[in-house]
Design an enzyme around this catalytic site. Structure first.
Site, PDB file in Angstrom:
ATOM      1  N   ASP A 401      20.372  19.637 -21.486  1.00 57.27           N
ATOM      2  CA  ASP A 401      21.697  20.021 -21.010  1.00 57.27           C
ATOM      3  C   ASP A 401      22.587  18.779 -20.960  1.00 57.27           C
ATOM      4  O   ASP A 401      22.133  17.702 -20.549  1.00 57.27           O
ATOM      5  CB  ASP A 401      21.587  20.646 -19.618  1.00 57.27           C
ATOM      6  CG  ASP A 401      22.908  21.236 -19.158  1.00 57.27           C
ATOM      7  OD1 ASP A 401      23.212  22.365 -19.560  1.00 57.27           O
ATOM      8  OD2 ASP A 401      23.637  20.550 -18.413  1.00 57.27           O
ATOM      9  N   HIS A 414      38.892  21.271 -24.511  1.00 62.86           N
ATOM     10  CA  HIS A 414      37.763  21.975 -25.153  1.00 62.86           C
ATOM     11  C   HIS A 414      37.509  21.491 -26.575  1.00 62.86           C
ATOM     12  O   HIS A 414      36.376  21.577 -27.063  1.00 62.86           O
ATOM     13  CB  HIS A 414      38.026  23.483 -25.144  1.00 62.86           C
ATOM     14  CG  HIS A 414      37.906  24.088 -23.785  1.00 62.86           C
ATOM     15  ND1 HIS A 414      36.705  24.384 -23.206  1.00 62.86           N
ATOM     16  CD2 HIS A 414      38.855  24.425 -22.861  1.00 62.86           C
ATOM     17  CE1 HIS A 414      36.892  24.905 -21.993  1.00 62.86           C
ATOM     18  NE2 HIS A 414      38.203  24.935 -21.759  1.00 62.86           N
ATOM     19  N   ASP A 418      33.927  20.572 -27.884  1.00 57.67           N
ATOM     20  CA  ASP A 418      33.293  21.087 -29.106  1.00 57.67           C
ATOM     21  C   ASP A 418      32.759  19.956 -29.967  1.00 57.67           C
ATOM     22  O   ASP A 418      31.681  20.066 -30.574  1.00 57.67           O
ATOM     23  CB  ASP A 418      34.294  21.930 -29.897  1.00 57.67           C
ATOM     24  CG  ASP A 418      34.600  23.259 -29.211  1.00 57.67           C
ATOM     25  OD1 ASP A 418      33.851  23.634 -28.290  1.00 57.67           O
ATOM     26  OD2 ASP A 418      35.590  23.904 -29.615  1.00 57.67           O
ATOM     27  N   GLU A 444      26.313  24.573 -22.937  1.00 57.68           N
ATOM     28  CA  GLU A 444      25.906  23.213 -23.321  1.00 57.68           C
ATOM     29  C   GLU A 444      24.406  23.023 -23.176  1.00 57.68           C
ATOM     30  O   GLU A 444      23.904  21.899 -23.189  1.00 57.68           O
ATOM     31  CB  GLU A 444      26.651  22.189 -22.462  1.00 57.68           C
ATOM     32  CG  GLU A 444      26.236  22.142 -21.008  1.00 57.68           C
ATOM     33  CD  GLU A 444      26.961  23.163 -20.145  1.00 57.68           C
ATOM     34  OE1 GLU A 444      26.949  22.994 -18.920  1.00 57.68           O
ATOM     35  OE2 GLU A 444      27.545  24.123 -20.689  1.00 57.68           O
TER      36      GLU A 444
END
Length: 533
Positions: A401, A414, A418, A444
């Site tokens: 994670d 964002h 990405d 994630e």
């Protein structure tokens, strides 16, 4: 020398009988040849036969009773004219009722009988005859000219002959207005002799005008048939052209194969798919187009269709003759045992297969990171877990994670988030083996399955991944590059009772411990290590 001195009525009637016999024979030939195509010829034959029967009875007048020599011939002659009218109506495609003519015929016969038995009078019988025959002849002319000119089929000649009949009989009425007939029937006047000569001539003209009518109708029907055939051929060409265009647009084609001659004929669409110019190729040439690994299966499928009727529906690959392109094709066919021919269709499914592969790839791979989607990851993991339990080999699972990923999205947006996921995906694909299974588990969070890998080796792989990610950089439009870290939880497969959910739950617990201990580190679920790993 006058006409009565040259001809006598009996001789003239005898020649009439001979002429009628010849006309009946000619019309009988016409009827026999066209009895199925032209029903009207039957009526015309009956008309001539009726008149042929009437004249010998007239010749026997004075020998036979008046009923047989006068009344019966009158019925035959007038009935013959009505039959002629009915035939003309049928031939011109204008059938109608002739009830009024039969009513007039009955009235005619009653008047005739009156002047035979009640008040015998040759004059009024002759006038009665002439009036009714003039009426029937004029009705025939009127019937012909009621028909549109393009549907008369050369009936003008017949109309002229019948008009002459009407004039001839009308002239007899006018003649008798000035000159009464003699007391005896066979003591004919000059006009009577002229009329019988005229009727003999008109009978011959009538017969040939009817033959002309048949020939013109045959010519008309022939031209119509030719026109319809040309229209049908043009429609067929249009259909073939439309089919060819439809085949080219849909990348399909049709083909026919003869098991006896081994010849393969095909449409334009099939030619385009195969990349050949001719519409016929032999079996050997076709086998060169098909890729070698498909030859045997195609032969077996074709044989099963021909010998056992097993449906022929195959997919194979070919190399197009003109471009050398490898194409995916699908073909289905049926066998016609009566014609000993296999009829089939072929379809170029190359583009469809490409789209299917793309859709399959999109369903299996996460489009952002390039690792497997969760669904496909789980399916592959289930299969790998079954192999591990069967062969008793080691297997480890990692849960990974990104640390503080929400802050990355909130701070940089964002799009940068990405980019971080994409970089993580590239690192996973670059460092892991081909046999390893990496998937985006959610957001994630990523899961990794390491087949034939014990806990220690899995820990080393996780640590290598952590360090690589930690030292990686994500360039930004402004400012220093962004760095990210990850926390990783590791666990190992224990025994055959394990399932994927249990392994992932343990790895997730280890991941939670790694985050709880400060993030950017690797934790294992196990509290002690088995040296076997």
């Amino acid at each position: 020398m006058t006409l009565p001195q040259v001809l006598d009525l009996k001789t003239l009637l005898t020649t009439n009988v001979i002429s009628m016999l010849l006309c009946v024979l000619v019309m009988a030939i016409v009827w026999w040849n066209h009895r199925e195509r032209f029903v009207a010829t039957r009526n015309w034959l009956l008309s001539l036969v009726a008149q042929l029967l009437a004249f010998p009875l007239i010749l026997l007048r004075g020998i036979l009773p008046d009923f047989l020599s006068i009344l019966l011939p009158a019925w035959l002659i007038t009935g013959g004219f009505i039959a002629l009218l009915r035939g003309v109506a049928l031939h011109l495609d204008r059938p109608r009722s002739f009830r009024h003519d039969f009513v007039l015929q009955a009235i005619f016969l009653l008047i005739h009988a009156y002047f035979i038995y009640v008040t015998p009078s040759l004059l009024w019988r002759s006038v009665n005859y002439s009036v009714f025959l003039s009426w029937l002849s004029a009705e025939c002319v009127w019937q012909i000219f009621r028909v549109p000119a393009d549907r008369r089929f050369g009936a003008h000649t017949l109309a002229f002959v019948m008009a002459c009949y009407a004039l001839l009989f009308s002239g007899r009425i006018v003649f008798y207005f000035f000159h009464s007939p003699g007391p005896e029937f066979f003591q004919a006047s000059a006009y009577d002799l002229f009329m019988y000569v005229g009727t003999q001539t008109l009978l011959i003209a009538l017969t040939f005008s009817l033959i002309l009518l048949v020939n013109r109708r045959l010519l008309h029907d022939l031209l119509v048939d030719v026109r319809h055939r040309k229209q049908a051929e043009a429609a067929m060409r249009d259909n073939v052209e439309r089919l060819a265009r439809a085949e080219l647009a849909s990348k399909t084609g049709n083909w026919a194969f003869s098991p006896d001659t081994r010849a393969l004929t095909h449409s334009v669409g099939t030619s385009r798919i195969l990349g050949v110019s001719s519409e016929t190729i032999d079996e050997t040439a076709f086998k060169k187009i098909v890729l070698p690994e498909y030859e045997a299966s195609l032969e077996l499928a074709l044989g099963a269709l021909i010998e056992h009727g097993i449906p022929y529906n195959v997919e194979f690959r070919i190399r197009a003759v003109d471009t050398g392109e490898i194409k995916e094709v699908q073909s289905s066919a049926e066998f016609d045992p009566d014609r000993r021919t296999v009829f089939g269709v072929i379809r170029d499914v190359t583009e469809q297969k490409r789209i299917e592969h793309e859709l399959e790839y999109l369903a299996q791979v996460d489009p952002l990171t390039g690792v497997f989607s969760r669904r496909h990851f789980m399916a592959l993991t289930e299969r790998e877990l079954a192999n591990t339990a069967r062969y008793n080999t080691p297997l480890s699972v990692l849960m990974l994670d990104i640390d503080y990923f929400k802050q990355v999205n909130d701070t940089y947006g964002h799009q940068v988030g990405d980019q971080a996921l994409q970089q993580l995906g590239r690192i996973l694909r670059g460092l892991l083996r081909e046999v390893d299974i990496a998937g985006r588990y959610g957001g994630e969070e990523f899961a990794i399955v390491l087949p034939k890998t014990g806990l220690i080796q899995a820990f080393e792989v996780a640590e290598r991944l952590r360090r690589t990610i930690e030292f990686g950089e994500i360039p930004l439009e402004h400012g220093v590059p962004l760095k990210i870290t990850v926390s990783i939880g590791v666990t190992a497969f224990r025994d055959a009772t394990e399932n994927i959910d249990g392994l992932l739950a343990r790895a997730d617990k280890a991941l939670y411990d790694a985050k709880h201990q400060g993030r950017n580190q690797v934790c294992t679920y196990e509290t002690s290590f088995d040296l076997r790993y």
